[in-house]
Design a protein around this motif. Structure first.
Motif, mmCIF file in Angstrom:
data_model
loop_
_atom_site.group_PDB
_atom_site.id
_atom_site.type_symbol
_atom_site.label_atom_id
_atom_site.label_comp_id
_atom_site.label_asym_id
_atom_site.label_seq_id
_atom_site.Cartn_x
_atom_site.Cartn_y
_atom_site.Cartn_z
ATOM 1 N N GLU A 541 44.676 5.519 36.619
ATOM 2 C CA GLU A 541 44.481 4.804 35.361
ATOM 3 C C GLU A 541 45.804 4.351 34.778
ATOM 4 O OE1 GLU A 541 41.668 3.812 34.116
ATOM 5 O OE2 GLU A 541 40.600 4.726 35.802
ATOM 6 N N ARG A 542 46.859 5.169 34.994
ATOM 7 C CA ARG A 542 48.163 4.772 34.467
ATOM 8 C C ARG A 542 48.670 3.510 35.148
ATOM 9 N NH1 ARG A 542 53.251 8.577 35.361
ATOM 10 N NH2 ARG A 542 53.427 7.268 37.252
ATOM 11 N N LYS A 544 46.763 1.221 36.547
ATOM 12 C CA LYS A 544 45.953 0.121 36.038
ATOM 13 C C LYS A 544 46.402 -0.274 34.638
ATOM 14 C CE LYS A 544 41.815 1.361 38.698
ATOM 15 N NZ LYS A 544 40.401 1.798 38.618
ATOM 16 N N ALA A 545 46.704 0.740 33.830
ATOM 17 C CA ALA A 545 47.147 0.455 32.455
ATOM 18 C C ALA A 545 48.483 -0.268 32.460
ATOM 19 C CB ALA A 545 47.251 1.755 31.661
ATOM 20 N N GLU A 546 49.371 0.087 33.389
ATOM 21 C CA GLU A 546 50.667 -0.599 33.465
ATOM 22 C C GLU A 546 50.479 -2.063 33.844
ATOM 23 O OE1 GLU A 546 52.933 1.664 36.213
ATOM 24 O OE2 GLU A 546 53.425 3.257 34.764
ATOM 25 N N ARG A 548 47.738 -3.788 33.297
ATOM 26 C CA ARG A 548 47.162 -4.459 32.113
ATOM 27 C C ARG A 548 48.229 -4.677 31.046
ATOM 28 N NH1 ARG A 548 42.879 -0.747 33.043
ATOM 29 N NH2 ARG A 548 43.626 0.565 31.325
#
Length: 902
Positions: A541-542, A544-546, A548
């Protein structure tokens, strides 16, 4: 499961006591039934024997119920009162009946129940009265009932009273058994019925059994050898004399032997009985003594063996404690664990070993209480050694009881569990840390086969521990790494014992996860590798968050640039000058209009500090408002003369925590026009005031001319017309005289009109008596002309005030009253004239219909405008407040000159 303890002799007798009373109640009820339905068998034991008096049966019932209430262990004020009431009734009747033997009038007090049948029994040979000894027994019985609830010294008297009752009853029973003439025959005034005597015997035994642990019964019911012997011989003591006496009487009556031989046989029988009792008692005591000696020797042997066993135990502190919590014995294990010798602690309370916190909670007493309640009690806690250090103890208390289930003390066993507690705490802490940590933690053997993992790992990969154990970690989680890379990592771990990197694992549902992995090797005491500890942190998720976040930053940058361009365009279109400053006064942004104005003094670019460029601005209104806006975070709106720009500026400052936004515009020309307009207004007001003064002077002059000149001429004309009227009367010219009289009436009306016009133009009372008197006169005149009730209240002295102020306030009051009369429809008007600090206040308030809403909003009427202008010319103010249907209030406030107020 604990067995129910065996009942003691005391408890058996106490349970038997109410049963004896119940038999007494049943007997008494049967007697009453015998009297009611005339059944002789129920009211007497045999033909030819006296029957129980029905009143005696009733008293037995009352006394029995009183006994059941007062002997019950439960306490209830209502029931206790009932028990004492019943006992008092029995006592009162017994006293009255005993008195009846000496006072004849009371002799038939026991005859009120079934008196007719009592008379029949009396005719049959029985008196039918309560015997003297029966009444005496009831007296003793009632006294015993009152003593049941008393303290121990007082209720010991119950036993003598019970023995007295029993002796009277037993004497009567023996008399019937031996057919003593004094109890039946010609002396029939003193019989106690057989069933009465039996009931008294039951009552006496109930009293004795109710308190078996005190008084005379204590020596019969105790656990000692004497009490046991006494209980066994009591029945013999009662039965043997009765049987021997009966045999003696039987032999004498049948002639089997002479009186002398019968007495010899009776004495021989008594001797044999006494010898038997002595022999039995001696044999019983010898057997008990031998048993106790053998038991004592066995106990001593057991104690020696037990003492050797206890003394040899050093891992446990074994302590004997008495019921009060004091130490009775102390083994070597207790000395080793706690540091005290036996001489130091024998007789000391067990609280000696507890911490202050536990003593404050009364922990020692609680432990003993729980052990006594449940048989045993286990606890853990910190305990104190002799040297003041603490250790973690596992303590077991066991209650010790004797054969009669009486508490003898406690056995206290303590074990030092300090090291075990430390190890357990470490294990629990590590286990809790492993379970509670958010990262996945996996332990494997040297071949990377899974041994254990925590809940976070189960949640991350979806496998339970049972599903994962003994599986190769790479195969279970389907690590896509090549075998060569995997082998290189393992070789690195063998050399350094640590590896950190990013890998991809698959969950049970075949979802790929990007994981940061830290692998550490574990070794034993011989430095041999025993396995690996692997810590995994999911960074899917990190990542993916980066990604995004990168896209978001790019989009945000684009939007910021667009919005900045839009904002700059907005500020460029604003006609006012706009400048933005940080907290120090440095220019952050300025629009084209601001550059145009500030360019005159060299401020054209961002980054210039306004206070650095112009130090004089720090103490100027601009600087003061700038600092005030930053401190209060409130908008500032002001006009100022800018020395730097030589312009009048209107400024709006809008603060924020990071700085100031300023809008300003050139209002120099507007200020010039405003000053000219203000000067023009002042000149117009001065002109209006001058015209008002001129008007007032003209009205005063006209009032004087009308009053003086026209009044004198009309008066002269009236005198001439009066002379003409008299002459016409003398000449008898009646028609001409009537015309003259009409002319005189018209002349009087004209004079009255002149007198009315003159004060309205300028009331003379205003010049002669002052403002207060003039307003009061105006109020009275208004009430006369309009019929509206008018109230005047003065709050200042009636003295002279400046002419302009007096005339202005008078004219405002006059105009206000005129408006009331024309428009308000009021029934009452209130006028106040007085001081308010250094001002004169005139207030006119009515209760009429008020101003219509449209007029109240606009207030365009000439009357109100005129009054307002008058007030302004005097330097004062005029306020009007009105509510539809609730009237109107007009208030004028005019300043006074210094020292004018008295």
């Amino acid at each position: 499961m604990r067995q129910k303890p065996e009942l003691t002799e005391y408890e058996r007798l106490q349970r038997l006591s109410p049963r004896l009373i119940a038999i007494t109640v049943v007997t008494a009820l049967l007697v009453l039934c015998g009297w009611q339905w005339d059944i002789p068998l129920l009211r007497q034991f045999g033909t030819g024997l006296p029957a129980m008096n029905p009143v005696s049966a009733l008293l037995f019932i009352l006394a029995s119920f009183s006994f059941l209430i007062l002997a019950s262990p439960s306490r209830s004020p209502l029931l206790d009162g009932l028990g004492y009431f019943l006992a008092a009734a029995v006592l009162a009747f017994a006293i009255v009946r005993l008195t009846g033997y000496f006072v004849p009038v009371l002799g038939r007090v026991d005859q009120f129940l079934y008196s007719d049948r009592l008379s029949e029994d009396s005719a049959g040979g029985f008196p039918g009265k309560m015997a003297f000894n029966t009444a005496l027994c009831f007296l003793c019985c009632a006294t015993g009932l009152f003593l049941l609830r008393r303290s121990r010294p007082m209720n010991r008297a119950i036993h003598p009273l019970a023995l007295m009752i029993g002796c009277f009853a037993l004497l009567s029973v023996l008399g019937y058994i031996y057919r003593v003439r004094e109890f039946h025959g010609f002396l029939k005034y003193l019989p106690m019925a057989m069933n009465t005597a039996c009931c008294f015997l039951l009552v006496a035994l109930a009293f004795l059994f109710a308190t078996p642990d005190r008084g005379l019964m204590k020596d019969l019911t105790g656990p000692g050898a004497g009490s046991v012997t006494a209980r066994r011989l009591t029945a013999f003591a009662f039965v043997a004399p009765v049987v021997l006496g009966w045999l003696r009487l039987w032999g004498g009556r049948t002639g089997a032997f002479t009186t002398e031989f019968g007495v010899s046989l009776l004495v021989l029988s008594i001797i044999i009985c006494f010898v038997f009792v002595i022999w039995y008692n001696g044999r019983l005591l010898n057997r008990r003594e031998a048993t106790e000696r053998n038991a004592r020797e066995a106990l001593q042997a057991n104690e020696r063996t037990f003492g050797m066993l206890i003394a040899s135990i050093r891992d446990y502190a074994i302590v004997m404690v008495d019921p009060d919590g004091r130490i009775k014995s102390w083994n070597s294990g207790a000395q080793a664990i706690k540091g005290y010798t036996a001489e130091e602690v024998i007789g000391q309370p067990i609280s000696l070993f507890y911490t202050p916190e536990e003593l404050e909670r009364n922990e020692p007493a609680y432990n003993l209480y729980m052990a006594e309640r449940n048989g045993s009690f286990r606890s853990e806690g910190w305990r104190v050694r002799k040297n003041g250090t603490r250790f973690w103890g596992d303590i077991l208390f066991t209650a010790l009881y004797d054969a009669n289930h009486r508490l003898q003390g406690f056995a206290k066993i303590t074990r030092d569990m300090s090291e075990q507690k430390k190890a357990n705490d470490v294990i629990r802490s590590q286990a809790r840390l492993m379970e509670d940590i958010s990262d996945a933690i996996i332990t494997t053997d040297p071949g990377f086969r899974i041994v254990n993992w925590n809940k976070a790992t189960e949640k991350l990969f979806g496998y339970s521990l049972a599903e994962a154990q003994d599986h190769d970690m790479g195969e279970l989680l389907r690590n896509p790494q090549e075998q060569s890379l995997r082998q290189a990592i393992r070789e690195l771990l063998g050399e350094n014992g640590y590896w950190h990197g990013e890998v991809t694992y698959y969950t049970k549902k075949r979802i790929p996860l990007n994981v940061i992995v830290s692998v550490s090797a574990t070794r034993d005491e011989q430095n041999m590798m025993t396995g690996f500890v692997i810590v995994c942190r999911d960074i899917t998720e990190r990542l993916k968050a980066e990604q995004r976040l990168v896209k978001f930053n790019e989009e945000l940058t684009r939007q910021v640039e667009e919005k900045t361009a839009e904002v700059r365009d907005v500020f460029e279109r604003v006609t006012d000058a706009f400048m933005a400053y940080d907290r120090s006064g440095t220019v952050i942004y300025m629009n084209s209009r601001a550059r145009q104005l500030m360019g005159r003094v060299g401020v054209t670019d961002n980054g210039q500090n306004i206070f650095g460029e112009f130090p004089v601005a720090v103490q100027s209104p601009f600087g003061q408002h700038f600092q005030h806006a930053l401190e209060t975070q409130q908008e500032q709106h002001f006009e100022m003369w800018s020395q730097v720009l030589s312009l009048w500026l209107e400024t709006h400052m809008y603060p924020s925590p990071n700085g100031i936004s300023q809008f300003f515009r050139d209002i120099t020309e507007e200020r010039v026009v405003r000053e000219q307009l203000s000067q023009s207004h002042a000149e117009m007001r001065e002109l209006a005031s001058h015209l008002q003064d001129v008007r007032e002077e003209e009205r005063a002059e006209m009032a004087r001319e009308i009053h003086d000149e026209l009044g004198q001429q009309l008066t002269g004309l009236k005198m001439d017309m009066a002379w003409v009227e008299e002459e016409f009367e003398k000449l008898g010219l009646q028609p001409q005289r009537e015309r003259v009289i009409d002319a005189l009436r018209l002349l009087d009306h004209t004079i009255m009109t002149v007198r009315k016009i003159a004060p309205e133009l300028r009331p003379g009372i205003l010049d002669d008596l002052g403002l207060v008197a003039a307003v009061e006169w105006l109020a009275e005149e208004f009430e006369k002309r309009s019929g509206v009730q008018t109230t005047f209240r003065a709050g200042m002295p009636g003295r002279r005030y400046p002419s302009q102020m007096s005339i202005g306030l008078f004219r405002i009051c006059q105009e206000a009253l005129t408006n009331v009369a024309r428009h308000s429809g009021a029934r009452h008007v209130g006028i106040f004239l007085g001081y308010d600090e250094d001002r004169i206040v005139l207030r006119v308030k009515d209760d009429g219909r008020g101003l219509p809403p449209q007029r109240e909003e606009g207030r365009k009427t000439l009357g109100l405008l005129g009054m307002k202008e008058r007030a302004l010319m005097m330097g004062g103010t005029l306020e009007v407040s009105s509510e539809a249907g609730k009237g109107l209030s007009l208030t004028v406030s005019v300043p006074m000159a210094s020292g004018e107020k008295i």
